[in-house]
Design a protein around this motif. Structure first.
Motif, PDB file in Angstrom:
ATOM      1  N   TYR A  97     -39.891  36.685 -26.105  1.00  0.00           N
ATOM      2  CA  TYR A  97     -40.296  37.895 -25.383  1.00  0.00           C
ATOM      3  C   TYR A  97     -41.744  38.251 -25.716  1.00  0.00           C
ATOM      4  O   TYR A  97     -42.521  38.616 -24.825  1.00  0.00           O
ATOM      5  N   ARG A  98     -42.080  38.132 -26.978  1.00  0.00           N
ATOM      6  CA  ARG A  98     -43.472  38.384 -27.371  1.00  0.00           C
ATOM      7  C   ARG A  98     -44.419  37.423 -26.656  1.00  0.00           C
ATOM      8  O   ARG A  98     -45.448  37.818 -26.113  1.00  0.00           O
ATOM      9  N   ASP A  99     -44.049  36.147 -26.634  1.00  0.00           N
ATOM     10  CA  ASP A  99     -44.906  35.152 -25.979  1.00  0.00           C
ATOM     11  C   ASP A  99     -45.070  35.466 -24.502  1.00  0.00           C
ATOM     12  O   ASP A  99     -46.155  35.334 -23.939  1.00  0.00           O
ATOM     13  N   LEU A 100     -43.974  35.876 -23.893  1.00  0.00           N
ATOM     14  CA  LEU A 100     -44.030  36.272 -22.489  1.00  0.00           C
ATOM     15  C   LEU A 100     -45.048  37.384 -22.288  1.00  0.00           C
ATOM     16  O   LEU A 100     -45.910  37.325 -21.407  1.00  0.00           O
ATOM     17  N   ALA A 101     -44.960  38.405 -23.135  1.00  0.00           N
ATOM     18  CA  ALA A 101     -45.853  39.559 -22.981  1.00  0.00           C
ATOM     19  C   ALA A 101     -47.305  39.172 -23.217  1.00  0.00           C
ATOM     20  O   ALA A 101     -48.203  39.647 -22.528  1.00  0.00           O
ATOM     21  N   LEU A 102     -47.525  38.277 -24.181  1.00  0.00           N
ATOM     22  CA  LEU A 102     -48.898  37.934 -24.537  1.00  0.00           C
ATOM     23  C   LEU A 102     -49.457  36.788 -23.702  1.00  0.00           C
ATOM     24  O   LEU A 102     -50.621  36.421 -23.841  1.00  0.00           O
ATOM     25  N   ALA A 103     -48.635  36.228 -22.831  1.00  0.00           N
ATOM     26  CA  ALA A 103     -49.107  35.116 -21.996  1.00  0.00           C
ATOM     27  C   ALA A 103     -50.196  35.584 -21.042  1.00  0.00           C
ATOM     28  O   ALA A 103     -51.053  34.806 -20.633  1.00  0.00           O
TER      29      ALA A 103
END
Lengths: 211, 211
Positions: A97-103
């Motif tokens: 989820y973090r990676d999604l947001a920071l993508a």
DNA sequence: GGGTCGAGTCTACGGCGTAGGGTTTAAATC
DNA sequence: GATTTAAACCCTACGCCGTAGACTCGACCC
């Protein structure tokens, strides 16, 4: 709704402009130049189209931005799901989820806001988290609270990470301040330069869930 | 900087307009009508002044909004500080910070963003939290991680709370969705209607800090 | 009185989102 | 093939916005 190849009465040119093309161009523009550079006129220029043409595929700018966010949510990597101890599943979910947001760093604010407003896409994303927590044997109430805490933490973290990427790090601000105002912070930061805040936060929360 | 009653060379009318008056009017406008209703022209109208006059006290709109946020940070209730077990001090700080953020619902986003960017005002606010954690006997590294986790959680929570206040609650969205897509969430929310998410999150995180 | 300076004002520019009303087009029907 | 139809597209224009630049004017200093 309007699929590219409808079979209805009149159609002018064969779909040179589609909702997908618009969203893709808008996302590219935002990724390159930031959200405040996204205007209907600039987007139209990039698509080599009259600004008003866009309105035949998107009702207004707010819907366009919302569509952008939904598209990003749809990119969430499907989790391995169901395997391993629940702690690792929760960890994996949080990282994804973090990676999604920071993508898309220029879109973090919109993503987090949309998720905080509990859009359907955002709800769907958190199902695996709930599943992992329920599989851990937690009763309904604790599941809801644990999930909420984790989601809020990831939101706060993502916001901080994207803000930190765009501005001076806290250490700089802190160093410029009168140490008498913030003695503990000054001392503590002098003795340890961190990093790894995300994993440490996960550790804390997962430990706290376990009791 | 420009105090209301300066004794400097030229002054046309005796300080009818001051930075403080501008900030107060802007804050009132935002609280009443939301941040997107804040424009230099509307603000000027409310102050019964020419729009351009504002620029003699504030360099631009971004600085005005930033000033607004700083003003809100300055309202943070001074904590009792130093007394009681560290868990209660941490709890008290988190509640005070949440209340600060939610005191101006239309400003939550800018507050959280500003704090995430670690402005000086935001840093100052977290000193009592660091002090409480250090007083608990935690080494520097854990203090930083615990504080970061808590701050991120409060940010995420505040964002969610202000978004939920402005939109339909998650339960509604969830009820409208296909249960097959989100089976666990559907079941869990059917069995328990929560609330108290903030205190539960605090419990989890404080437990997690303690190990 | 002359000079300076700064708060307040006025005008204007370029950009924005988008309403309203044409115009063009290709599929569907005859 | 001619006619009909309605979506896709384009154009013009409106009312907002932030703010640059030049002007007014009253208070202070010499």
């Amino acid at each position: 709704m309007t699929t590219a190849s409808a079979r209805r009465p009149g159609r002018p040119r064969p779909g040179t402009l589609t909702r997908e093309a618009i969203l893709a161009a808008a996302l590219a523009l935002v990724d390159e130049q930031g959200i405040e550079a996204l205007s209907m006129r600039k987007l139209a220029a990039r698509l080599q189209v009259d600004p008003m043409s866009i309105y035949h595929h998107v009702p207004n700018k707010a819907a366009l931005v919302s569509g952008l966010v939904q598209a990003v949510f749809a990119e969430m990597a499907p989790l391995p799901d169901g395997s391993g101890p629940w702690q690792e599943r929760v960890r994996g979910w949080a990282r994804a989820y973090r990676d999604l947001a920071l993508a898309h760093p220029h879109l973090v604010l919109q993503i987090v806001t949309d998720a905080a407003a509990a859009s359907e896409a955002a709800i769907q994303i958190s199902e695996p988290l709930y599943a992992a927590l329920a599989a851990a044997g937690l009763p309904p109430h604790p599941v809801i609270h644990a999930a909420g805490t984790l989601v809020d933490f990831v939101h706060g973290y993502a916001l901080g990470a994207s803000a930190a990427a765009a501005a001076a790090p806290m250490s700089d601000h802190l160093a410029a301040m009168d140490p008498a105002l913030v003695p503990t912070m000054h001392r503590v930061h002098a003795e340890a330069e961190p990093g790894g805040g995300f994993e440490a936060g996960l550790d804390i929360i997962i430990r706290g869930i376990t009791r």
